[in-house]
Enzyme design. Structure first.
Site, PDB file in Angstrom:
ATOM      1  CB  ALA A   8      -1.002  -0.037   1.303  1.00  0.00           C
ATOM      2  CB  ILE A  57       6.580 -10.457  -0.242  1.00  0.00           C
ATOM      3  CG1 ILE A  57       7.482  -9.599  -0.965  1.00  0.00           C
ATOM      4  CG2 ILE A  57       5.369  -9.322   0.372  1.00  0.00           C
ATOM      5  CD1 ILE A  57       7.024  -8.876  -2.237  1.00  0.00           C
ATOM      6  CE  LYS A 168       5.782  -6.770 -11.907  1.00  0.00           C
ATOM      7  NZ  LYS A 168       5.339  -6.562 -10.513  1.00  0.00           N
ATOM      8  CB  SER A 215       8.369   4.506 -13.675  1.00  0.00           C
ATOM      9  OG  SER A 215       7.265   4.671 -12.437  1.00  0.00           O
TER      10      SER A 215
HETATM   11  P1  NDP Z   1       7.156   1.367  -5.803  1.00  0.00           P
HETATM   12  O1  NDP Z   1       8.655   1.286  -5.546  1.00  0.00           O
HETATM   13  O2  NDP Z   1       6.594   2.784  -5.576  1.00  0.00           O
HETATM   14  O3  NDP Z   1       6.120   0.415  -4.969  1.00  0.00           O
HETATM   15  C1  NDP Z   1       6.597  -1.048  -4.891  1.00  0.00           C
HETATM   16  C2  NDP Z   1       5.729  -1.569  -3.604  1.00  0.00           C
HETATM   17  O4  NDP Z   1       6.215  -2.806  -3.503  1.00  0.00           O
HETATM   18  C3  NDP Z   1       5.907  -0.788  -2.315  1.00  0.00           C
HETATM   19  O5  NDP Z   1       4.993  -0.815  -1.525  1.00  0.00           O
HETATM   20  C4  NDP Z   1       7.003  -1.748  -1.758  1.00  0.00           C
HETATM   21  O6  NDP Z   1       7.523  -1.553  -0.178  1.00  0.00           O
HETATM   22  C5  NDP Z   1       6.585  -3.164  -2.168  1.00  0.00           C
HETATM   23  N1  NDP Z   1       7.659  -4.067  -1.999  1.00  0.00           N
HETATM   24  C6  NDP Z   1       8.813  -3.885  -2.691  1.00  0.00           C
HETATM   25  N2  NDP Z   1       9.737  -4.729  -2.478  1.00  0.00           N
HETATM   26  C7  NDP Z   1       9.233  -5.520  -1.358  1.00  0.00           C
HETATM   27  C8  NDP Z   1       9.784  -6.524  -0.533  1.00  0.00           C
HETATM   28  N3  NDP Z   1      10.665  -7.294  -0.925  1.00  0.00           N
HETATM   29  N4  NDP Z   1       8.651  -7.070   0.501  1.00  0.00           N
HETATM   30  C9  NDP Z   1       7.514  -6.377   0.627  1.00  0.00           C
HETATM   31  N5  NDP Z   1       7.266  -5.367  -0.271  1.00  0.00           N
HETATM   32  C10 NDP Z   1       7.891  -4.898  -1.314  1.00  0.00           C
HETATM   33  O7  NDP Z   1       6.821   1.129  -7.516  1.00  0.00           O
HETATM   34  P2  NDP Z   1       5.425   1.204  -8.171  1.00  0.00           P
HETATM   35  O8  NDP Z   1       4.375   1.624  -7.541  1.00  0.00           O
HETATM   36  O9  NDP Z   1       5.931   1.687  -9.359  1.00  0.00           O
HETATM   37  O10 NDP Z   1       5.276  -0.403  -8.609  1.00  0.00           O
HETATM   38  C11 NDP Z   1       4.046  -1.241  -7.852  1.00  0.00           C
HETATM   39  C12 NDP Z   1       4.028  -2.336  -8.839  1.00  0.00           C
HETATM   40  O11 NDP Z   1       3.900  -1.962 -10.236  1.00  0.00           O
HETATM   41  C13 NDP Z   1       4.994  -3.492  -8.726  1.00  0.00           C
HETATM   42  O12 NDP Z   1       4.528  -4.627  -8.841  1.00  0.00           O
HETATM   43  C14 NDP Z   1       5.807  -3.004 -10.067  1.00  0.00           C
HETATM   44  O13 NDP Z   1       6.505  -4.147 -10.604  1.00  0.00           O
HETATM   45  C15 NDP Z   1       4.604  -2.542 -11.079  1.00  0.00           C
HETATM   46  N6  NDP Z   1       4.909  -2.050 -12.307  1.00  0.00           N
HETATM   47  C16 NDP Z   1       5.326  -0.834 -12.008  1.00  0.00           C
HETATM   48  C17 NDP Z   1       5.829   0.095 -13.264  1.00  0.00           C
HETATM   49  C18 NDP Z   1       6.092   1.486 -13.196  1.00  0.00           C
HETATM   50  O14 NDP Z   1       6.691   2.112 -14.168  1.00  0.00           O
HETATM   51  N7  NDP Z   1       6.099   2.143 -12.001  1.00  0.00           N
HETATM   52  C19 NDP Z   1       5.392  -0.563 -14.575  1.00  0.00           C
HETATM   53  C20 NDP Z   1       5.015  -1.776 -14.660  1.00  0.00           C
HETATM   54  C21 NDP Z   1       4.646  -2.484 -13.517  1.00  0.00           C
HETATM   55  P3  NDP Z   1       8.044  -0.347   0.336  1.00  0.00           P
HETATM   56  O15 NDP Z   1       7.407   1.110   0.329  1.00  0.00           O
HETATM   57  O16 NDP Z   1       8.277  -0.599   1.783  1.00  0.00           O
HETATM   58  O17 NDP Z   1       9.576  -0.304  -0.191  1.00  0.00           O
END
Ligand code: NDP
Length: 344
Positions: A8, A57, A168, A215
């Site tokens: 979240a 996770i 992914k 991004s």
């Molecule tokens: P963010 O880095 O802002 O969000 C990633 C989220 O995943 C955060 O809540 C983070 O928690 C959590 N997370 C990452 N690693 C772990 C871990 N090892 N254990 C638990 N939680 C974890 O990136 P986005 O919002 O951009 O990404 C969200 C999703 O969208 C992802 O699945 C990403 O692959 C996908 N995505 C994103 C794109 C983009 O261009 N932004 C494009 C295509 C897909 P914390 O805040 O604690 O780090």
């Protein structure tokens, strides 16, 4: 209805939370730590948002406790948590395993503890699972909702981009396999959301730090460009979709029956580094003289590069979603406006 949303705290996830709350869903969000829990709680201040801590996770039982706690009170699950960074040393530990095990863990926990109530599961996958790394710049290739990244666990570990794309891909595959294998013992359907690179403003100004999520950092890099210091590739192009459309697609994915069993491939437009500079210089003239000097922006709009690009066909997705995507220009304007306002 009640939605469980993993990750979240994320850039995309925060926009999803807002949209869900606005549509009167109750949201149970997971975050990794108590400090993040407090931060996100204070930003939203909404009694329909409850946050739970799931520290790791990569642990195959990561989500058991939360699903057991809310046993059969959850209607929908949106799994967005997954590492998105290229700044890693250990591809397996930092990218592949959390992505794969996080997906296995959430699906198993639903099956074990909430199989009666969960109707839909939406997983945030990516264009990374659709494309072939290195082929986005090949005009002879088409990618669509049915194409898959052919990477293997071994072949994707040559560099961070390939490893992220692999993470992914394997996570999405394991989810489709799971619903197939467990068809007789689960009551939920699966939809994946597969965005290309996501731009757009952070939901809260408070999330604008020195660095942004991976991004949006592409834009931040241009806004903060320093000659001789910032890496700038004038030949770079890719494609984008705005975060507000990505959040909208996630919510529609859990509401529209046409989305069941589909991969929603989100792309609005191509962009190139040079086109980004042009858009930014036009809207924010105060940044114009700080842009890379080796590029003739006046006479190069950066769009010629797109003739070299693969054809990205998301016509099936557009038909299911039925809304117009936000343009590159608006997305960049809104992103940069926030950066300049907050970093004033
Ligand atoms: P963010 O880095 O802002 O969000 C990633 C989220 O995943 C955060 O809540 C983070 O928690 C959590 N997370 C990452 N690693 C772990 C871990 N090892 N254990 C638990 N939680 C974890 O990136 P986005 O919002 O951009 O990404 C969200 C999703 O969208 C992802 O699945 C990403 O692959 C996908 N995505 C994103 C794109 C983009 O261009 N932004 C494009 C295509 C897909 P914390 O805040 O604690 O780090």
């Amino acid at each position: 209805g009640t939605v469980l949303l993993t990750g979240a705290s994320g850039f995309i996830a925060q926009h999803i939370v807002l949209r869900l709350l606005n549509e009167n869903y109750k949201v149970i969000g997971t975050v990794r730590s108590e400090s993040t829990r407090e931060k996100i709680d204070n930003l939203f201040k909404n009694e329909n948002l409850v946050l739970e801590i799931v520290p790791d996770i990569s642990n195959l039982n990561a989500f058991d406790e939360v699903l057991a706690k809310y046993s059969n009170k959850i209607d929908y699950v949106l799994h967005t948590a997954s590492p998105f960074t290229f700044n890693v040393n250990d591809y397996e530990k930092d990218l592949l395993i959390p992505a794969l095990n996080g997906t296995k863990s959430i699906l198993n926990a639903i099956k074990e503890h909430s199989v009666e109530s969960v109707k839909r599961v939406i997983i945030t996958s990516s264009y990374a699972a659709i494309t072939t790394v290195g082929k986005d710049g090949d005009a002879n290739v088409t990618f669509n909702e049915h194409t898959w990244n052919p990477a293997t666990w071994e072949s994707c570990q040559s560099d961070p981009v390939s490893a992220y794309c692999g993470s992914k891909t394997f996570a999405e595959k394991v989810a489709w396999d799971f619903v197939k294998k467990n068809a007789g013992s689960i009551n939920f359907t699966l939809t994946t959301v597969n965005p290309v690179i996501v731009f757009g403003p952070q939901l809260f100004d408070a999330s604008v730090g020195k660095n942004l999520n991976t991004s949006c950092e592409l834009i931040n890099d241009i806004v903060n460009y320093k000659e001789g210091v910032t890496q700038f590739d004038p030949d770079y192009f890719f494609s984008f979709v705005d975060v507000r459309d990505v959040s909208k697609a996630h919510v529609l994915a859990l509401e529209k029956k046409e989305a069941i069993g589909k991969r929603l491939f989100l792309i609005a437009e191509r962009f190139s580094n040079i086109e980004l500079c042009n858009i930014i210089a036009k809207k924010f003239p105060q940044l114009k003289n700080k842009m890379p000097r080796n590029v003739d922006f006046e006479n190069n709009d950066g769009k010629a590069l797109y003739s070299k690009a693969a054809y990205l066909d998301n016509s099936e997705t557009k038909k299911i979603l039925g809304f117009e995507f936000i343009s590159l220009e608006k997305s960049i304007d809104d992103t940069v406006e926030q950066l300049l306002r907050v970093n004033k």
